[in-house]
Design an enzyme around this catalytic site. Structure first.
Site, PDB file in Angstrom:
ATOM      1  N   THR A 178       0.813  -1.218   0.000  1.00 18.39           N
ATOM      2  CA  THR A 178       0.000   0.000   0.000  1.00 18.39           C
ATOM      3  C   THR A 178       0.842   1.263   0.000  1.00 18.39           C
ATOM      4  O   THR A 178       0.534   2.245  -0.692  1.00 18.39           O
ATOM      5  CB  THR A 178      -0.938   0.001   1.226  1.00 18.39           C
ATOM      6  OG1 THR A 178      -1.723  -1.196   1.206  1.00 18.39           O
ATOM      7  CG2 THR A 178      -1.846   1.212   1.202  1.00 18.39           C
ATOM      8  N   ARG A 179       1.950   1.242   0.742  1.00 23.67           N
ATOM      9  CA  ARG A 179       2.779   2.442   0.869  1.00 23.67           C
ATOM     10  C   ARG A 179       3.582   2.755  -0.397  1.00 23.67           C
ATOM     11  O   ARG A 179       4.218   3.804  -0.486  1.00 23.67           O
ATOM     12  CB  ARG A 179       3.716   2.291   2.068  1.00 23.67           C
ATOM     13  CG  ARG A 179       3.019   2.528   3.407  1.00 23.67           C
ATOM     14  CD  ARG A 179       3.978   2.381   4.556  1.00 23.67           C
ATOM     15  NE  ARG A 179       4.207   0.979   4.906  1.00 23.67           N
ATOM     16  CZ  ARG A 179       5.133   0.568   5.764  1.00 23.67           C
ATOM     17  NH1 ARG A 179       5.943   1.448   6.349  1.00 23.67           N
ATOM     18  NH2 ARG A 179       5.276  -0.713   6.044  1.00 23.67           N
TER      19      ARG A 179
END
Length: 312
Positions: free
Chosen positions: A13-14
């Site tokens: 996600t990051r």
């Protein structure tokens, strides 16, 4: 026989990208491909990649280079390894490696395999001056592991431990799959954790050992684009150092970018701001002048390239 399981199911996600995390490139090659190539150099006969998010992209790119198992839904690290059912029941040694660790070296994998000669599980640790909120590896005087404790569960004595878990393991394959069945998900996340195997295997009278990585940067994980750039810098430095030790004259290593699959001959001079990518082959006595780009190309012996050349 030697086997490996690559944990490659996460989205990352990051990374702020639609691309699966393990498909992001380090030195011109996806993380997962770096790992599969390194495992091959370590004589691993079968590699199973545990895929999930964006698995079609990974499977299409890595087709023929490894096997696949789908983890859907994703219920923890132990659950991920459970999906590699094609390895169950086989005799041999198995590595479990995070797919976002492309910098790990063949020699480290060899050390882990060797450590299994008198143990059933090996945990690769890193020693940090400031371990921060990482989980601690609690060891005995003989180097065996008692348990792995998450930071939030550490007492004050355990917080002083400098050794952390890298998330990279080696197992006797039969012991691994036999004890995966004993993992429980009675925790707040209702997930199955591979770290629980330390106590399960140890409580059956088997030895669980720790070995320490020689280079902390080698085992760095990648969770965002900042860490991606850090890994790229580390691996590029390793690649350039290798070629310089083999006699290539790289005038400014910090401004020279060479992909890991490039081949370079003898008496080659590479000037600053040169990019050599893909599966390019550079012959003997070649001079590559500044600001040149060579992509998937062969440069014959004795050629002078550039400056400002763009060869594809």
């Amino acid at each position: 026989m030697r086997y490996a399981i690559i944990m490659a199911a996460g989205k990352g996600t990051r990374m702020h990208s639609t691309l699966p995390k393990v498909m992001h490139k380090v030195c011109d090659k996806p993380m997962i491909e770096h790992l599969v190539d390194t495992l091959s150099h370590a004589d691993v006969q079968r590699v199973v990649s545990i895929v999930g998010y964006g698995h079609e992209v990974i499977e299409d790119y890595m087709k023929g280079k490894c096997e696949f198992a789908l983890q859907m839904p994703q219920l923890g690290t132990g659950h991920a390894v459970m999906q590699a059912k094609q390895l169950e029941g086989l005799k041999g040694k198995t590595l479990v490696v995070n797919g976002d660790c492309p910098c790990i070296k063949e020699e480290t994998f060899e050390r882990m395999f060797d450590a299994l000669d008198d143990a059933k599980m090996v945990v690769l640790c890193a020693k940090l001056d400031d371990p921060k909120a990482y989980g601690r590896v609690v060891t005995n005087d003989d180097g065996t592991i008692e348990k792995i404790v998450e930071f939030k569960d550490c007492n004050e004595q355990q917080k002083k431990i400098k050794y952390i878990n890298t998330g990279i393991y080696a197992f006797d394959n039969e012991v691994l799959f036999e004890n995966l069945k004993e993992l429980k998900n009675d925790n707040n996340q209702h997930e199955y954790y591979i770290t629980d195997l330390v106590e399960i295997i140890r409580n059956k009278g088997h030895k669980v050992k720790a070995i320490v990585a020689d280079d902390n940067d080698e085992v760095q994980g990648i969770n965002d684009k900042v860490e991606l750039a850090k890994a790229n810098e580390y691996l590029q430095r390793e690649i350039n150092t290798k070629w310089m030790k083999l006699g290539v004259n790289i005038v400014d290593p910090k401004c020279t970018y060479i992909s890991s699959d490039v081949e370079i001959g003898e008496d080659v001079v590479i000037y600053p701001n040169v990019i050599i990518s893909g599966k390019s082959k550079i012959g003997n006595n070649v001079i590559i002048k500044a600001n040149s780009i060579i992509e998937n190309s062969t440069i014959e012996d004795g050629q002078i390239v550039g400056p400002f050349a763009n060869i594809k």
